[in-house]
Write a protein that holds these residues in place. Structure first.
Motif, PDB file in Angstrom:
ATOM      1  N   HIS A   1       7.149   5.977   5.964  1.00  0.00           N
ATOM      2  CA  HIS A   1       6.240   5.832   4.831  1.00  0.00           C
ATOM      3  C   HIS A   1       6.997   5.232   3.650  1.00  0.00           C
ATOM      4  CE1 HIS A   1       3.442   8.462   6.992  1.00  0.00           C
ATOM      5  NE2 HIS A   1       4.514   9.172   7.307  1.00  0.00           N
ATOM      6  N   LEU A   2       6.351   4.321   2.952  1.00  0.00           N
ATOM      7  CA  LEU A   2       6.942   3.666   1.791  1.00  0.00           C
ATOM      8  C   LEU A   2       6.042   3.830   0.579  1.00  0.00           C
ATOM      9  CD1 LEU A   2       7.451   1.697   4.475  1.00  0.00           C
ATOM     10  CD2 LEU A   2       8.764   0.445   2.786  1.00  0.00           C
ATOM     11  N   ASN A   3       6.648   3.798  -0.584  1.00  0.00           N
ATOM     12  CA  ASN A   3       5.928   3.760  -1.859  1.00  0.00           C
ATOM     13  C   ASN A   3       6.284   2.475  -2.578  1.00  0.00           C
ATOM     14  OD1 ASN A   3       4.643   6.232  -1.667  1.00  0.00           O
ATOM     15  ND2 ASN A   3       6.195   7.325  -2.843  1.00  0.00           N
ATOM     16  N   LYS A   4       5.320   1.932  -3.270  1.00  0.00           N
ATOM     17  CA  LYS A   4       5.567   0.757  -4.117  1.00  0.00           C
ATOM     18  C   LYS A   4       6.055   1.281  -5.461  1.00  0.00           C
ATOM     19  CE  LYS A   4       4.886  -3.600  -5.395  1.00  0.00           C
ATOM     20  NZ  LYS A   4       5.129  -4.829  -4.765  1.00  0.00           N
ATOM     21  N   GLU A   5       7.294   0.942  -5.815  1.00  0.00           N
ATOM     22  CA  GLU A   5       7.870   1.374  -7.081  1.00  0.00           C
ATOM     23  C   GLU A   5       8.040   0.162  -7.988  1.00  0.00           C
ATOM     24  OE1 GLU A   5      11.343   3.760  -6.359  1.00  0.00           O
ATOM     25  OE2 GLU A   5      10.151   5.296  -5.361  1.00  0.00           O
ATOM     26  N   ALA A   6       8.491   0.391  -9.199  1.00  0.00           N
ATOM     27  CA  ALA A   6       8.633  -0.701 -10.170  1.00  0.00           C
ATOM     28  C   ALA A   6       9.563  -1.801  -9.661  1.00  0.00           C
ATOM     29  CB  ALA A   6       9.143  -0.149 -11.499  1.00  0.00           C
ATOM     30  N   ASP A   7      10.600  -1.431  -8.900  1.00  0.00           N
ATOM     31  CA  ASP A   7      11.565  -2.420  -8.411  1.00  0.00           C
ATOM     32  C   ASP A   7      11.316  -2.827  -6.960  1.00  0.00           C
ATOM     33  OD1 ASP A   7      12.311   0.098  -7.542  1.00  0.00           O
ATOM     34  OD2 ASP A   7      14.458  -0.257  -7.730  1.00  0.00           O
ATOM     35  N   GLY A   8      10.148  -2.497  -6.420  1.00  0.00           N
ATOM     36  CA  GLY A   8       9.806  -2.938  -5.075  1.00  0.00           C
ATOM     37  C   GLY A   8       9.461  -1.778  -4.166  1.00  0.00           C
ATOM     38  N   TRP A   9       9.242  -2.079  -2.890  1.00  0.00           N
ATOM     39  CA  TRP A   9       8.906  -1.079  -1.892  1.00  0.00           C
ATOM     40  C   TRP A   9      10.150  -0.290  -1.516  1.00  0.00           C
ATOM     41  CZ3 TRP A   9       4.109   0.174  -0.307  1.00  0.00           C
ATOM     42  CH2 TRP A   9       3.078  -0.720  -0.576  1.00  0.00           C
TER      43      TRP A   9
ATOM     44  N   ALA B   1       6.537  -4.456   2.072  1.00  0.00           N
ATOM     45  CA  ALA B   1       6.883  -3.256   2.836  1.00  0.00           C
ATOM     46  C   ALA B   1       7.496  -3.636   4.183  1.00  0.00           C
ATOM     47  CB  ALA B   1       5.639  -2.396   3.030  1.00  0.00           C
ATOM     48  N   GLU B   2       6.957  -4.669   4.823  1.00  0.00           N
ATOM     49  CA  GLU B   2       7.485  -5.129   6.110  1.00  0.00           C
ATOM     50  C   GLU B   2       8.929  -5.559   5.985  1.00  0.00           C
ATOM     51  OE1 GLU B   2       4.647  -6.248   4.722  1.00  0.00           O
ATOM     52  OE2 GLU B   2       3.042  -6.100   6.180  1.00  0.00           O
ATOM     53  N   ALA B   3       9.251  -6.293   4.930  1.00  0.00           N
ATOM     54  CA  ALA B   3      10.617  -6.774   4.735  1.00  0.00           C
ATOM     55  C   ALA B   3      11.589  -5.623   4.535  1.00  0.00           C
ATOM     56  CB  ALA B   3      10.678  -7.738   3.545  1.00  0.00           C
ATOM     57  N   VAL B   4      11.163  -4.584   3.830  1.00  0.00           N
ATOM     58  CA  VAL B   4      12.027  -3.422   3.596  1.00  0.00           C
ATOM     59  C   VAL B   4      12.323  -2.702   4.910  1.00  0.00           C
ATOM     60  CG1 VAL B   4      12.151  -1.135   2.508  1.00  0.00           C
ATOM     61  CG2 VAL B   4      11.353  -3.106   1.198  1.00  0.00           C
ATOM     62  N   VAL B   5      11.286  -2.425   5.694  1.00  0.00           N
ATOM     63  CA  VAL B   5      11.486  -1.723   6.970  1.00  0.00           C
ATOM     64  C   VAL B   5      12.363  -2.553   7.900  1.00  0.00           C
ATOM     65  CG1 VAL B   5      10.314  -0.868   9.054  1.00  0.00           C
ATOM     66  CG2 VAL B   5       9.388  -0.353   6.785  1.00  0.00           C
ATOM     67  N   GLU B   6      12.063  -3.832   8.014  1.00  0.00           N
ATOM     68  CA  GLU B   6      12.843  -4.697   8.898  1.00  0.00           C
ATOM     69  C   GLU B   6      14.301  -4.795   8.447  1.00  0.00           C
ATOM     70  OE1 GLU B   6      12.861  -9.181  10.784  1.00  0.00           O
ATOM     71  OE2 GLU B   6      11.119  -8.519   9.648  1.00  0.00           O
ATOM     72  N   ALA B   7      14.526  -5.001   7.164  1.00  0.00           N
ATOM     73  CA  ALA B   7      15.898  -5.151   6.663  1.00  0.00           C
ATOM     74  C   ALA B   7      16.690  -3.845   6.786  1.00  0.00           C
ATOM     75  CB  ALA B   7      15.878  -5.620   5.209  1.00  0.00           C
ATOM     76  N   PHE B   8      16.065  -2.722   6.421  1.00  0.00           N
ATOM     77  CA  PHE B   8      16.784  -1.453   6.497  1.00  0.00           C
ATOM     78  C   PHE B   8      17.170  -1.123   7.935  1.00  0.00           C
ATOM     79  CE2 PHE B   8      16.860   3.135   7.225  1.00  0.00           C
ATOM     80  CZ  PHE B   8      18.008   3.426   6.507  1.00  0.00           C
ATOM     81  N   TYR B   9      16.216  -1.188   8.850  1.00  0.00           N
ATOM     82  CA  TYR B   9      16.524  -0.826  10.237  1.00  0.00           C
ATOM     83  C   TYR B   9      17.443  -1.843  10.905  1.00  0.00           C
ATOM     84  CZ  TYR B   9      13.933   3.476  10.318  1.00  0.00           C
ATOM     85  OH  TYR B   9      13.534   4.768  10.078  1.00  0.00           O
TER      86      TYR B   9
ATOM     87  N   PHE C   1       4.176   2.818   8.578  1.00  0.00           N
ATOM     88  CA  PHE C   1       4.489   2.067   9.787  1.00  0.00           C
ATOM     89  C   PHE C   1       4.688   3.036  10.939  1.00  0.00           C
ATOM     90  CE2 PHE C   1       5.861  -0.824   6.526  1.00  0.00           C
ATOM     91  CZ  PHE C   1       5.622  -2.083   7.037  1.00  0.00           C
ATOM     92  N   MET C   2       4.208   2.671  12.112  1.00  0.00           N
ATOM     93  CA  MET C   2       4.567   3.392  13.320  1.00  0.00           C
ATOM     94  C   MET C   2       5.718   2.616  13.961  1.00  0.00           C
ATOM     95  SD  MET C   2       2.345   4.651  16.596  1.00  0.00           S
ATOM     96  CE  MET C   2       2.634   3.380  17.811  1.00  0.00           C
ATOM     97  N   ILE C   3       6.853   3.265  14.104  1.00  0.00           N
ATOM     98  CA  ILE C   3       8.041   2.645  14.687  1.00  0.00           C
ATOM     99  C   ILE C   3       8.145   3.099  16.135  1.00  0.00           C
ATOM    100  CG2 ILE C   3      10.537   2.370  14.515  1.00  0.00           C
ATOM    101  CD1 ILE C   3       9.166   1.452  11.961  1.00  0.00           C
ATOM    102  N   GLU C   4       8.254   2.168  17.057  1.00  0.00           N
ATOM    103  CA  GLU C   4       8.462   2.483  18.465  1.00  0.00           C
ATOM    104  C   GLU C   4       9.880   2.081  18.847  1.00  0.00           C
ATOM    105  OE1 GLU C   4       4.909   1.963  21.147  1.00  0.00           O
ATOM    106  OE2 GLU C   4       4.439   0.526  19.545  1.00  0.00           O
TER     107      GLU C   4
ATOM    108  N   ALA D   1      19.407  -0.028  -1.306  1.00  0.00           N
ATOM    109  CA  ALA D   1      18.305   0.192  -2.250  1.00  0.00           C
ATOM    110  C   ALA D   1      16.964   0.287  -1.533  1.00  0.00           C
ATOM    111  CB  ALA D   1      18.274  -0.940  -3.270  1.00  0.00           C
ATOM    112  N   TYR D   2      16.986   0.468  -0.213  1.00  0.00           N
ATOM    113  CA  TYR D   2      15.744   0.532   0.553  1.00  0.00           C
ATOM    114  C   TYR D   2      15.097   1.914   0.534  1.00  0.00           C
ATOM    115  CZ  TYR D   2      17.668  -3.742   2.641  1.00  0.00           C
ATOM    116  OH  TYR D   2      18.192  -4.976   2.843  1.00  0.00           O
TER     117      TYR D   2
END
Length: 157
Positions: A140-148, A40-48, A126-129, A76-77
């Motif tokens: 908010h993220l969900n864990k899906e079949a292909d990742g967060w 989940a951390e990698a998704v938030v960091e990469a997307f933002y 995640f709380m984003i500041e 795909a995030y």
């Protein structure tokens, strides 16, 4: 001895210059890999990171609008439901004003930060500041079949 030291220092400088020029040519990957979606951390960091860097065109330095260009839809995030929600929010804007539903702000922050998420039963929050005084929002993220995947961004206004 002085000559050997000088040669060694020259070699180090050449290697550093070479490494820096190679590093500056590295491009941010625009499509996530399965490794990126693994946490989940990698998704938030990469997307933002992608989102904030999109505002300035690296080739020309000119401003780009990620909302108008729908760059968020080409990643795909996000879940399709969130993409649809963002599209609906943007379509509702009139001439009186708007905000960025991804940053929960009218202006572009200099930076964003986030701490450790709360993870439970395939969901993460995640709380984003941002760089703005006392400005934060929740992702908010969900864990899906292909990742967060990011499925909700809560702007508390």
């Amino acid at each position: 001895m002085y000559s050997t030291l000088r040669t060694t220092l020259l070699l180090i400088v050449v290697l550093l210059i070479s490494a820096c020029s190679t590093a500056s040519k590295t491009e941010i990957q625009s499509t996530p890999t399965s490794a990126t979606l693994y946490s989940a951390e990698a998704v938030v960091e990469a997307f933002y990171s992608d989102y904030l860097s999109y505002f300035e065109d690296p080739a020309t330095g000119s401003f780009r609008n990620p909302l108008a260009d729908r760059m968020y839809a080409n990643r795909a995030y996000l879940t399709q439901d969130l993409i649809n929600t963002i599209d609906t929010i943007i379509a509702s804007f009139d001439d009186m004003g708007a905000y960025d539903p991804i940053l929960c702000a009218q202006n572009i922050p200099d930076y964003i930060t986030f701490g450790q998420p709360i993870i439970n039963a395939g969901k993460a929050t995640f709380m984003i500041e941002t760089s703005f005084d006392s400005h934060y929002f929740f992702v908010h993220l969900n864990k899906e079949a292909d990742g967060w995947k990011i499925n909700t961004i809560n702007c508390d206004f």
